[in-house]
Motif scaffolding. Structure first.
Motif, mmCIF file in Angstrom:
data_model
loop_
_atom_site.group_PDB
_atom_site.id
_atom_site.type_symbol
_atom_site.label_atom_id
_atom_site.label_comp_id
_atom_site.label_asym_id
_atom_site.label_seq_id
_atom_site.Cartn_x
_atom_site.Cartn_y
_atom_site.Cartn_z
ATOM 1 N N THR A 370 0.942 -1.405 -0.040
ATOM 2 C CA THR A 370 -0.014 -0.039 0.092
ATOM 3 C C THR A 370 0.681 1.269 0.051
ATOM 4 O O THR A 370 0.378 2.468 -0.136
ATOM 5 C CB THR A 370 -0.880 -0.058 1.034
ATOM 6 O OG1 THR A 370 -0.048 -0.101 2.550
ATOM 7 C CG2 THR A 370 -1.951 -1.117 1.402
ATOM 8 N N LEU A 371 2.241 1.151 -0.071
ATOM 9 C CA LEU A 371 3.031 2.374 -0.004
ATOM 10 C C LEU A 371 3.483 2.707 -1.496
ATOM 11 O O LEU A 371 3.805 1.848 -2.178
ATOM 12 C CB LEU A 371 4.141 2.095 0.731
ATOM 13 C CG LEU A 371 4.130 1.980 2.454
ATOM 14 C CD1 LEU A 371 5.517 1.948 3.100
ATOM 15 C CD2 LEU A 371 3.387 3.054 2.852
ATOM 16 N N PHE A 372 3.059 3.947 -1.819
ATOM 17 C CA PHE A 372 3.676 4.492 -3.400
ATOM 18 C C PHE A 372 4.452 5.514 -3.219
ATOM 19 O O PHE A 372 4.404 6.209 -2.074
ATOM 20 C CB PHE A 372 2.255 4.614 -4.035
ATOM 21 C CG PHE A 372 1.469 3.739 -4.307
ATOM 22 C CD1 PHE A 372 1.586 2.825 -5.580
ATOM 23 C CD2 PHE A 372 0.646 2.936 -3.441
ATOM 24 C CE1 PHE A 372 0.723 1.546 -5.920
ATOM 25 C CE2 PHE A 372 -0.271 1.887 -3.861
ATOM 26 C CZ PHE A 372 -0.154 1.328 -4.954
ATOM 27 N N TRP A 373 5.233 5.863 -4.310
ATOM 28 C CA TRP A 373 5.888 7.016 -4.231
ATOM 29 C C TRP A 373 5.484 7.689 -5.698
ATOM 30 O O TRP A 373 5.298 7.108 -6.606
ATOM 31 C CB TRP A 373 7.568 7.049 -4.171
ATOM 32 C CG TRP A 373 8.288 5.993 -5.269
ATOM 33 C CD1 TRP A 373 8.458 4.830 -5.329
ATOM 34 C CD2 TRP A 373 8.676 6.727 -6.710
ATOM 35 N NE1 TRP A 373 9.227 4.359 -6.653
ATOM 36 C CE2 TRP A 373 9.215 5.693 -7.160
ATOM 37 C CE3 TRP A 373 8.860 8.041 -7.020
ATOM 38 C CZ2 TRP A 373 9.896 5.995 -8.526
ATOM 39 C CZ3 TRP A 373 9.304 8.189 -8.522
ATOM 40 C CH2 TRP A 373 9.837 7.279 -9.075
ATOM 41 N N HIS A 374 5.838 8.854 -5.814
ATOM 42 C CA HIS A 374 5.418 9.888 -7.032
ATOM 43 C C HIS A 374 6.307 10.997 -6.833
ATOM 44 O O HIS A 374 7.038 11.315 -5.870
ATOM 45 C CB HIS A 374 4.116 10.047 -7.412
ATOM 46 C CG HIS A 374 3.416 11.002 -5.967
ATOM 47 N ND1 HIS A 374 3.699 12.339 -6.278
ATOM 48 C CD2 HIS A 374 2.649 10.683 -5.024
ATOM 49 C CE1 HIS A 374 3.023 12.881 -5.081
ATOM 50 N NE2 HIS A 374 2.393 11.729 -4.429
#
Length: 463
Positions: A370-374
């Motif tokens: 559930t961890l994302f980066w952008h």
């Protein structure tokens, strides 16, 4: 504990961010936006002097221009407006500077403090700053300077405006290990991890006060409503505004090269759900093809119904609808996610969340799915991610229907009759008579190779 009196967090115009109060502003009954007005003709203010109709339920320009799906002119004068910008507040803030004592100048500290004093000019009691000098054997004596900031944070909690705390470290770093220098000068000194320096200089009382502020903000249950009972366009509750803890490291080189350096910082924030309420922004410099570039990334958690891919969207495909972050609702189903606009009920297409896409990338798919980066700051394309995905899905469905209609039409057409013609005969076509004395012209029309034969099979419909 010394008594500390805090100022009000203040009221600021949501369009120009100038300070105002109930006497010099209007409150939108629909979205809760605050808009300042001129106290005298020609003075500062977003709304013209004495132009708002008497006994009229005020609507901001965005809400007033469109009622029941129809555009209408404004019933008052404005000196210029665009979108609602932000809800500015003089929220309590505690700034701690940790500077290597042997640094040549303190430009960074002076620049930050000067800007903060300007921002908190009308609410100076809501700001406290302190500087700790990092040098040999000084951590015990320096931590004593944090007694007043600790009391400041505790007072903010008691008044239900938990302070935000920012720690800024300005020092050198080892080019090979990323260790930070906390003693000595440019020629050399003692280096260690950022976490060890923070624990030594800030001390347990101050760290405990920071954690209390963060916990108070996360546990806040207050709900804001507009005059009409709706949801304000921007959340200003303690849960959304306070209790944030930030660390800014300014060094001459990489601050971290080894994984356990970052893990030690995370250990200071022991709450496993810290990303439920906050995001992490990482800014770093690097060299690419001989040029120095600065990169920034935001790490956040996918958390329905508030955040999709960890981002708070404010987008809608319906023309004229301008939703705020609080207007977009996130829902999930079978590893897919979509958003719904609470203002016009527009719903996006379902998008897969168990794989990377153009804008959002998983940090650790197996351990933390559930961890994302952008990229930070977010681009307009990122904010319109669901709008573009919906339009792409609609185009795909439209093409699929056309293909299906073509297949259905071909299957219902009556079978063709066969008639054998010679190569020199004339064939009736839709365009008229086509002479086939040379087969080249006729063969291409019927899809055959271009060479001479004695006869060809021609199919035609009897319709």
């Amino acid at each position: 504990m010394s008594k500390i009196e805090l100022d009000s967090v203040g009221t600021f115009c949501h369009f120009c961010s100038d300070g105002c109060d109930a006497e010099t502003s209007h409150l939108c009954v629909k979205c809760g936006a605050v808009m300042c007005h001129q106290t005298r003709p020609g003075r500062a203010g977003c709304i013209g002097h004495d132009s708002v109709p008497k006994d009229w339920e005020f609507l901001c320009p965005l809400c007033s221009r469109k009622v029941d799906g129809k555009e209408r002119s404004l019933p008052y004068k404005v000196s210029g407006y665009g979108m609602r910008k932000r809800v500015k507040k003089a929220w309590p803030a505690c700034i701690v500077h940790m500077t290597l004592d042997s640094m040549k100048d303190h430009y960074l500290k002076l620049l930050i403090n000067l800007d903060l004093v300007t921002q908190y000019k009308q609410s100076s009691a809501n700001l406290t700053t302190v500087t700790l000098a990092m040098k040999a054997g000084a951590h015990t004596s320096q931590s004593r300077w944090l007694e007043t900031p600790s009391n400041f944070i505790t007072t903010s909690i008691l008044q239900n405006v938990p302070s935000n705390t920012i720690v800024i470290m300005d020092t050198h770093s080892d080019e090979y290990t990323g260790m930070l220098q906390h003693t000595g000068g440019p020629a050399g000194g003692t280096n260690t991890t950022a976490a060890e320096i923070i624990e030594a200089y800030l001390g347990k009382p101050f760290l405990r006060a920071m954690k209390m502020a963060a916990s108070h903000a996360r546990d806040d249950k207050s709900v804001e409503t507009t005059i009409k009972g709706g949801t304000p366009w921007c959340d200003t509750t303690p849960k959304a505004r306070g209790g944030r803890r930030g660390l800014i490291i300014v060094s001459c080189g990489p601050a971290m090269h080894i994984n356990h350096h970052f893990d030690s910082l995370l250990a200071l924030v022991k709450d496993p759900d810290v990303l439920d309420h906050n995001t992490v922004v990482i800014v770093y410099g690097s060299y690419k093809e001989g040029k120095r570039i600065v990169e920034s990334r935001e790490i956040s958690k996918h958390r329905p119904p508030y955040r999709a891919f960890g981002h708070e969207f404010s987008a809608c495909a319906k023309e004229g609808c301008r939703p705020a972050v609080s207007d977009n609702r996130v829902s999930t189903r079978n590893s897919k996610v979509r958003i719904t606009c609470a203002k016009c009920q527009w719903t996006s297409a379902w998008v897969a969340i168990d794989k990377d896409n153009e804008y959002f990338f998983r940090v650790k798919p197996t351990i933390s799915p559930t961890l994302f980066w952008h990229h930070f700051p977010p681009s307009a394309g990122l904010n319109n991610f669901f709008v573009n995905a919906t339009q792409a899905a609609d185009r795909k469905d439209s093409q699929g229907k056309k293909r299906q209609e073509g297949v259905t039409g071909a299957s219902t057409r009556r079978p063709l009759k066969r008639k054998r013609l010679s190569s020199s005969s004339e064939v009736l076509s839709n365009d008229g008579l086509c002479n086939l004395k040379r087969l080249d012209s006729g063969a291409s029309m019927f899809g055959f190779s271009s060479y001479l034969v004695d006869s060809v099979d021609v199919f035609y419909s009897t319709d």
